[in-house]
Design an enzyme around this catalytic site. Structure first.
Site, PDB file in Angstrom:
ATOM      1  CG  PHE A  85      54.851  24.312  38.514  1.00 54.46           C
ATOM      2  CD1 PHE A  85      56.520  23.460  39.274  1.00 54.46           C
ATOM      3  CD2 PHE A  85      54.755  24.323  37.261  1.00 54.46           C
ATOM      4  CE1 PHE A  85      56.976  22.507  38.219  1.00 54.46           C
ATOM      5  CE2 PHE A  85      55.313  23.192  36.940  1.00 54.46           C
ATOM      6  CZ  PHE A  85      56.459  21.739  37.747  1.00 54.46           C
ATOM      7  CB  THR A 116      48.328  31.207  41.355  1.00 56.36           C
ATOM      8  OG1 THR A 116      49.010  31.992  40.196  1.00 56.36           O
ATOM      9  CG2 THR A 116      46.789  31.479  40.746  1.00 56.36           C
ATOM     10  CG  ASP A 138      47.632  42.746  38.480  1.00 58.24           C
ATOM     11  OD1 ASP A 138      48.115  41.921  37.546  1.00 58.24           O
ATOM     12  OD2 ASP A 138      46.179  42.403  38.601  1.00 58.24           O
ATOM     13  CB  SER A 167      48.646  32.949  33.066  1.00 56.39           C
ATOM     14  OG  SER A 167      47.417  32.810  32.386  1.00 56.39           O
ATOM     15  CE  LYS A 209      41.708  44.002  34.844  1.00 52.95           C
ATOM     16  NZ  LYS A 209      41.871  44.145  35.820  1.00 52.95           N
ATOM     17  CE1 TYR A 216      46.229  29.840  31.078  1.00 48.64           C
ATOM     18  CE2 TYR A 216      46.103  27.332  30.056  1.00 48.64           C
ATOM     19  CZ  TYR A 216      47.013  28.397  30.583  1.00 48.64           C
ATOM     20  OH  TYR A 216      48.133  28.050  30.567  1.00 48.64           O
TER      21      TYR A 216
END
Ligand code: UDP
Length: 328
Positions: free
Chosen positions: A12, A36, A57, A76, A92, A146
């Site tokens: 987003f 995501t 990644d 993230s 990670k 998080y």
């Protein structure tokens, strides 16, 4: 032409940042592992010469050839449902991923901005939250993966700044919304929008007295841009201080969507912060920034986006299945 690497580019915020830097004449190197994120958010940029995309990644070693002037680290998972589902990846990317990108920034002599969050304040005991508040985080709770990854991220970023003299910037992002939010990410705005558009009742968690303060994405992106271009290296809050309870917000959405839905109440998730409002005095003073888009206007644009989704997309109930293409 300046080169900028944007991680989490298909997400987003990442995708809106790609648009911003393309519009400002940058060469954008976009990176995402697509766990995501969604390529649909950036597919309009693929035809451009000054845009390239790497499926990678960043928790693993990151290589970019050629010169780099700036790095924005926005990779993230960022919704409570996402980081409950992929807690180890969340830890990670905030820790190993940040370390890799700081190393890359040092190698390339690039300026790096990392995306931190209001979650580092936890369930805050000070209200509104200013940058000198140290927070109230449950390290071992479900949100700890998080919150603590982001707290570590701030620490290692400041260590690279002080020890290696790296040019670093830290933005503490408060709840932000707008087009391209993922419909099924569990966050309150996509949840309410999806429910209203499908003709379902709106699910308020707890009694709905908990508060949030919602910032429109264009304002957030403007704040991030100003911070990157500033010479300020300590953390800075970017968010909209206009606070509302979740119950009042649900009522606002029922009016906005002209739906006759009712509100139904569900259990409050563990460690759900009871209140959240940014103190933005520092952003005003240092960056000359404050939000311009009110909730009415921003929510209207957001509603138009969700209304444009196909029936099939609206009815996809399940959260994205991450588990099929990730290694724990
Ligand atoms: N929430 C809610 N109903 C939903 C989804 C979320 O009442 O269907 C509440 C949630 O408990 C929290 C607030 O809305 O108090 C904002 O949640 P979100 O997941 O968007 O982000 P957070 O600010 O908690 O990270």
């Amino acid at each position: 032409m300046k080169n900028i690497l944007i991680t989490g580019a298909a997400g987003f915020l990442g995708s809106h940042l790609c648009d911003k830097f393309i519009n400002q004449g940058f060469h954008v190197i976009a990176m995402d592992n697509l766990i995501t994120g969604d390529l649909k958010n950036i597919e309009h940029l693929f035809k451009l010469e000054n845009f390239e995309f790497y499926h990678h990644d960043v928790s693993k070693f990151v290589h970019v050839s050629g010169e780099l002037d700036y790095i924005l680290h926005f990779a993230s998972p960022a919704s409570p449902i996402d980081y409950l589902k992929i807690p180890i990846q969340t830890l990670k990317v905030g820790s190993l991923g940040t370390h890799n990108l700081l190393g890359l920034a040092k190698e390339k002599k690039a300026r790096i901005l990392i995306a931190s969050t209001s979650e580092i304040y936890g369930d805050p005991l000070v209200h509104p939250q200013s940058e000198d508040y140290y927070g109230n985080v449950n390290t071992i709770g479900p949100r700890g993966v998080y919150d603590e990854a982001k707290r570590f991220q701030e620490s290692i970023t400041m260590a690279y700044n002080r020890f290696h003299g790296l040019e670093t910037r830290i933005v503490r992002i408060f709840n932000t919304y707008g087009p391209r939010m993922r419909l099924n990410d569990g966050r309150v705005i996509p949840a309410f929008m999806g429910q209203a558009l499908r003709g379902e009742d709106l699910t308020v968690f707890g009694d709905g007295s908990q508060t949030r303060s919602f910032c429109y994405v264009d304002d957030q992106v403007d704040g991030i841009y100003r911070l990157l271009m500033s010479d300020y290296s300590l953390p800075i809050n970017i968010g909209n201080p206009h606070e509302i309870s979740i119950k009042d917000f649900a009522e606002e959405i029922i009016k906005l969507t002209n739906s006759n839905q009712k509100i139904i109440y569900k259990d409050l998730p563990q460690d759900d912060p009871m209140q959240r409002q940014p103190n933005i005095s520092l952003a005003k003073k240092i960056l000359g920034w404050e939000p311009k888009v009110g909730r009415e206007e921003g929510m209207q644009k957001t509603f138009e986006y969700f209304s444009s989704l196909s029936d099939e997309e609206l009815r996809k109930r399940d959260h994205k299945d991450f588990t099929s293409h990730i290694k724990k």
